[in-house]
Scaffold this active site. Structure first.
Site, PDB file in Angstrom:
ATOM      1  N   ASP A  34      -6.443 -11.217  -3.216  1.00  0.00           N
ATOM      2  CA  ASP A  34      -6.741  -9.959  -3.904  1.00  0.00           C
ATOM      3  C   ASP A  34      -7.071 -10.217  -5.380  1.00  0.00           C
ATOM      4  O   ASP A  34      -6.394 -11.019  -6.044  1.00  0.00           O
ATOM      5  CB  ASP A  34      -5.484  -9.079  -3.790  1.00  0.00           C
ATOM      6  CG  ASP A  34      -5.735  -7.625  -4.156  1.00  0.00           C
ATOM      7  OD1 ASP A  34      -6.576  -6.992  -3.519  1.00  0.00           O
ATOM      8  OD2 ASP A  34      -5.074  -7.135  -5.096  1.00  0.00           O
ATOM      9  N   ASP A  64      -3.789 -11.266   3.743  1.00  0.00           N
ATOM     10  CA  ASP A  64      -4.159 -10.805   2.414  1.00  0.00           C
ATOM     11  C   ASP A  64      -3.066 -11.311   1.470  1.00  0.00           C
ATOM     12  O   ASP A  64      -1.892 -11.014   1.665  1.00  0.00           O
ATOM     13  CB  ASP A  64      -4.188  -9.269   2.416  1.00  0.00           C
ATOM     14  CG  ASP A  64      -5.232  -8.703   1.485  1.00  0.00           C
ATOM     15  OD1 ASP A  64      -5.256  -9.141   0.329  1.00  0.00           O
ATOM     16  OD2 ASP A  64      -5.989  -7.817   1.911  1.00  0.00           O
ATOM     17  N   HIS A 110     -12.076  -1.565   2.836  1.00  0.00           N
ATOM     18  CA  HIS A 110     -11.178  -0.421   2.696  1.00  0.00           C
ATOM     19  C   HIS A 110     -11.270   0.230   1.318  1.00  0.00           C
ATOM     20  O   HIS A 110     -10.518   1.163   1.038  1.00  0.00           O
ATOM     21  CB  HIS A 110      -9.750  -0.887   2.963  1.00  0.00           C
ATOM     22  CG  HIS A 110      -9.313  -1.934   1.981  1.00  0.00           C
ATOM     23  ND1 HIS A 110      -9.898  -3.184   1.916  1.00  0.00           N
ATOM     24  CD2 HIS A 110      -8.386  -1.909   1.003  1.00  0.00           C
ATOM     25  CE1 HIS A 110      -9.341  -3.876   0.947  1.00  0.00           C
ATOM     26  NE2 HIS A 110      -8.423  -3.132   0.374  1.00  0.00           N
ATOM     27  N   ASP A 111     -12.139  -0.285   0.465  1.00  0.00           N
ATOM     28  CA  ASP A 111     -12.276   0.266  -0.889  1.00  0.00           C
ATOM     29  C   ASP A 111     -13.606   0.975  -1.110  1.00  0.00           C
ATOM     30  O   ASP A 111     -13.822   1.546  -2.187  1.00  0.00           O
ATOM     31  CB  ASP A 111     -12.173  -0.861  -1.929  1.00  0.00           C
ATOM     32  CG  ASP A 111     -10.803  -1.492  -1.968  1.00  0.00           C
ATOM     33  OD1 ASP A 111      -9.812  -0.765  -1.764  1.00  0.00           O
ATOM     34  OD2 ASP A 111     -10.711  -2.717  -2.200  1.00  0.00           O
ATOM     35  N   GLU A 142     -11.397 -12.064  -3.477  1.00  0.00           N
ATOM     36  CA  GLU A 142     -12.013 -10.769  -3.777  1.00  0.00           C
ATOM     37  C   GLU A 142     -12.421 -10.745  -5.240  1.00  0.00           C
ATOM     38  O   GLU A 142     -11.572 -10.795  -6.138  1.00  0.00           O
ATOM     39  CB  GLU A 142     -11.026  -9.635  -3.515  1.00  0.00           C
ATOM     40  CG  GLU A 142     -11.675  -8.275  -3.695  1.00  0.00           C
ATOM     41  CD  GLU A 142     -10.759  -7.179  -4.188  1.00  0.00           C
ATOM     42  OE1 GLU A 142     -11.098  -6.006  -4.013  1.00  0.00           O
ATOM     43  OE2 GLU A 142      -9.706  -7.492  -4.782  1.00  0.00           O
TER      44      GLU A 142
HETATM   45  C1  NOJ Z   1      -8.180  -4.701  -4.330  1.00  0.00           C
HETATM   46  C2  NOJ Z   1      -7.800  -4.091  -3.032  1.00  0.00           C
HETATM   47  O1  NOJ Z   1      -8.841  -4.292  -2.112  1.00  0.00           O
HETATM   48  C3  NOJ Z   1      -7.517  -2.645  -3.304  1.00  0.00           C
HETATM   49  O2  NOJ Z   1      -7.363  -1.908  -2.118  1.00  0.00           O
HETATM   50  C4  NOJ Z   1      -6.297  -2.563  -4.169  1.00  0.00           C
HETATM   51  O3  NOJ Z   1      -6.061  -1.228  -4.532  1.00  0.00           O
HETATM   52  C5  NOJ Z   1      -6.459  -3.408  -5.444  1.00  0.00           C
HETATM   53  N1  NOJ Z   1      -7.053  -4.684  -5.185  1.00  0.00           N
HETATM   54  C6  NOJ Z   1      -5.124  -3.657  -6.071  1.00  0.00           C
HETATM   55  O4  NOJ Z   1      -4.408  -4.586  -5.323  1.00  0.00           O
END
Ligand code: NOJ
Length: 535
Positions: A205, A103, A330-331, A268
Site C-alpha cells: 500500500d 496486501d 477498490h479506489d 501501489e
Molecule cells: C490505498 C488503498 O488502496 C486505499 O483503499 C486506502 O484508503 C489508502 N491506501 C490508505 O491505506
C-alpha cells in the site's frame, strides 16, 4: 515445464484478480464477506482462469478505512475469520494452482495498534519515535501545510502530550516513521511471518509515501489545481511522498522477499510514468517487480491517447522491467460505469491482450457497475469527509453478484453495502450460461492468453489505425496476433497489418465471429474489439 514457464515467472505470465474480501462472499451470514467465503468461491476463480488472488487487507482492524488501518499485522480480523481460515484458504488455493498475494500496509497503522497506543502515551515512551510527532508551528497550528489524502490537514493534535502526529490518510491511520530502524525491523518480522506461512507475495500500500522530508518543509501550491481534483492535489507532494530515500528502504524490503523462493512484490504508486519507473530499482538494488501502472484508470478513453500512452510506457521501461496494467480497483469508479458496458468489453480485451501482467478487479469480469449509495448507508470515510464530490469509494465496493437469489447470493444476512439493482441479470450464474456474456468473453480472453505465448509474453508493436481504433500486434516465436479495438460508436475498417497475408478471427468482443477469415481489410462494428490470428 513449457519454454514459457521456464523463461517467465508466474507473476509475468499470469493474471492477478483482486478480491475485496468485505464484498466477495459472506459465508457466515453477518453481511460482510470473509475468508471462508473466498474459499467457497475458488471454483469460480479457477473456472475463470486467473492465476493469482490479491486479497485487500484481512488483518485485525477497527475498519476506519476498510481494513487499511491495521491494529495487528499478524492476525486476521474476526469479521474475516481466523488464521486457521487463512491457512485453509492458502492450502486450497495452492492445490488449485492459484497464488495468494496479501496486501501489506506499511505506511501507517491503526491508531488502535499497540505501537501507536504506546507512542501516544508519553513523549518519553520508547516508541514515541515510531510515528511522526511534531511540535506545533509558532502560531500554535500544524507544523506544516501537508494535507491528508482524505481532505483537511494531515496533522492531528494530541492534547495530552502537546504535539501533532502526521497521518497521510485518516487521523485513525497515523504514519509510521520508516527512518527508525526498529520500525523497519518490526515490519520485516511481519513480512517474514506471512512469507513463512507460504504467501506468494505482497501488494504494498502507498509504498512511495514511506519516507518523508526530514525537515518537514511545506509543499508548494499546485498551480493546476481545480475543485474536481482530489484534495491532495491542492499541493504538489514534493516533500511528503516520492522522496529519494524511499528507494533504499524499498530495496531492503525487496531483498528480504528475495530470500524466499519465487515471491512477488507489487507496489501501489500513483505517479506519472516517468517517476514510476524509478521504482523498479537500479542496478544492484532491485525494488518492485511490478510498480502498479494505473494509466488505464485515469486516461480519457480515446484510442490515440491510450495508444500513445502504451508506447510511452513501453519505451520508458528500464531493462528487465516487466510491464503491468490495471483497469479497476477498490479506489476508483468501475470501468463499466466510466465508459459504458459496450466499451467495458473492449477494455477487457485491451487489458488481457496488452504486454504485461493484468490485474482484474472482482466483478469487472461480469460487468458490474458503480452502485449509487444512499447518503444514510455511506460507509467510506472519504465520502463522509467530502460528501457529494464523487470521491467516495463505496459504489465500486458493493457485493459480488453471484446469482439472481436474494442479495445476489452474496449473503443470507443484510449486506454491508447495497447490492446493485441489476443483479438479476448481471451475475455469475446467469452469465455462465450465456455464450455472449461479459463473463464468457472474459473467460475466453483468459483462456486465449494462457494458450497463446504471444499474448502472455510476446512483443508489442503498435499498428497505425484510424481515429477511434487502437491496433497492435503481439508476437512470440511463430505466433502473431493482431488486436484491433474500436473505442468508438461507429463502424471502422482496419487495413491488413504489414507482413501478414491473411488471418482468422480468434475472438470478437461480440463473441460471434470465431474463425472468420480476414484478408485485405478487417471491418469492426461499433464498440467491437477483435483478435486475429495472423498467418
Ligand atoms: C490505498 C488503498 O488502496 C486505499 O483503499 C486506502 O484508503 C489508502 N491506501 C490508505 O491505506
Amino acid at each position: 515445464m513449457s519454454a514459457l514457464e521456464e523463461s517467465f515467472r508466474w507473476w509475468q505470465r499470469g493474471v492477478i484478480y483482486q478480491v475485496y474480501p468485505r464484498s466477495f462472499m459472506d459465508a457466515n451470514g453477518d453481511g460482510v464477506g470473509d475468508l471462508a467465503g473466498v474459499l467457497n468461491r475458488l471454483d469460480h476463480l479457477e473456472w475463470l482462469g486467473v492465476d493469482a488472488i490479491w486479497l485487500s487487507p484481512v488483518y485485525t482492524s477497527p475498519m476506519a478505512d476498510g481494513g487499511y488501518d491495521v491494529a495487528d499485522y499478524t492476525d486476521i480480523d474476526p469479521v474475516f475469520g481466523t488464521l486457521a481460515d487463512f491457512d485453509r484458504l492458502l492450502v486450497a488455493a495452492h492445490q488449485r494452482g492459484l497464488k495468494i498475494i496479501l496486501d501489506f500496509v506499511p505506511n501507517h497503522t491503526s491508531d488502535q495498534h499497540p505501537w501507536f497506543l504506546e507512542s501516544r502515551s508519553s513523549p518519553a515512551n520508547p516508541k514515541r519515535d515510531w510515528y511522526l510527532w511534531h511540535d506545533p508551528a509558532p502560531d500554535g497550528g500544524p507544523p506544516n501545510n501537508w494535507v491528508s489524502c482524505f481532505g483537511g490537514s494531515a496533522w492531528e493534535w494530541d492534547e495530552r502530550t502537546g504535539q501533532f502526529y502526521y497521518h497521510a490518510f485518516l487521523k485513525e491511520q497515523p504514519d509510521l516513521n520508516w527512518r527508525n530502524p526498529q520500525v523497519q525491523e518490526a515490519m520485516f518480522d511481519v513480512l517474514r511471518f506471512w512469507l513463512d506461512r507460504g504467501v506468494d507475495g505482497f501488494r504494498v500500500d502507498v509504498i512511495s509515501h514511506l519516507v518523508k522530508d526530514e525537515l518537514f518543509r511545506d509543499n508548494p501550491a499546485n498551480p493546476d489545481y481545480h475543485s474536481g481534483l482530489r484534495p491532495r492535489h491542492e499541493l504538489v507532494a514534493v516533500y511528503n511522498a516520492d522522496r529519494p530515500k524511499v528507494h533504499a528502504v524499498i530495496a531492503r524490503v525487496r531483498s528480504l522477499i528475495d530470500q524466499y523462493d519465487d515471491r512477488v512484490m507489487i507496489g501501489e504508486i500513483y505517479l506519472p510514468v516517468e517517476r514510476l519507473m524509478s521504482y523498479y530499482g537500479s542496478a544492484g538494488a532491485s525494488e518492485l517487480h511490478l510498480p502498479f501502472n494505473f494509466q488505464l484508470l485515469e486516461l480519457p478513453w480515446h484510442a490515440q491517447i491510450i495508444g500513445d500512452a502504451i508506447e510511452r510506457y513501453e519505451a520508458l521501461l528500464p531493462p528487465g522491467g516487466w510491464p503491468n496494467w490495471v483497469l479497476g480497483n477498490h479506489d476508483r469508479p468501475r470501468i463499466a460505469s466510466r465508459i459504458g458496458s459496450a466499451q467495458a468489453r473492449v477494455a477487457a480485451m485491451l487489458l488481457l491482450t496488452l504486454r504485461g501482467t493484468p490485474t482484474v478487479y472482482y466483478g469487472d469480469e461480469i460487468g458490474m457497475q458503480n452502485v449509487p449509495i444512499p447518503p444514510d448507508t455511506v460507509q467510506d470515510r472519504f465520502e463522509r469527509n467530502l460528501p457529494g464530490l464523487g470521491f467516495g469509494r463505496d459504489p465500486e465496493r458493493t457485493p459480488m453478484q453471484w446469482s439472481a437469489a436474494s442479495n445476489a447470493g452474496f449473503t443470507t444476512g443484510r449486506p454491508w453495502l447495497p447490492v446493485a439493482a441489476n443483479y438479476a441479470t448481471i451475475n455469475v450464474e446467469a452469465e455462465r450460461g450465456d455464450p455472449r456474456s461479459m463473463l464468457t468473453l472474459n473467460r475466453r480472453l483468459l483462456a486465449l492468453r494462457r494458450a497463446e505465448p504471444a499474448l502472455a509474453a510476446g512483443s508489442y508493436t503498435r499498428v497505425p489505425a484510424p481515429g477511434d481504433v487502437l491496433c497492435f500486434v503481439r508476437h512470440h516465436g511463430r505466433g502473431r496476433l493482431l488486436v484491433a479495438l474500436n473505442l468508438g460508436p461507429n463502424p471502422q475498417v482496419v487495413g491488413r497489418p504489414p507482413g501478414a497475408a491473411r488471418g482468422r478471427i480468434a475472438l470478437s468482443t461480440h463473441l460471434d465471429r470465431d474463425g472468420e477469415d480476414v484478408s485485405d481489410t478487417l471491418a469492426l462494428r461499433p464498440d467491437e474489439g477483435v483478435i486475429v490470428r495472423l498467418e
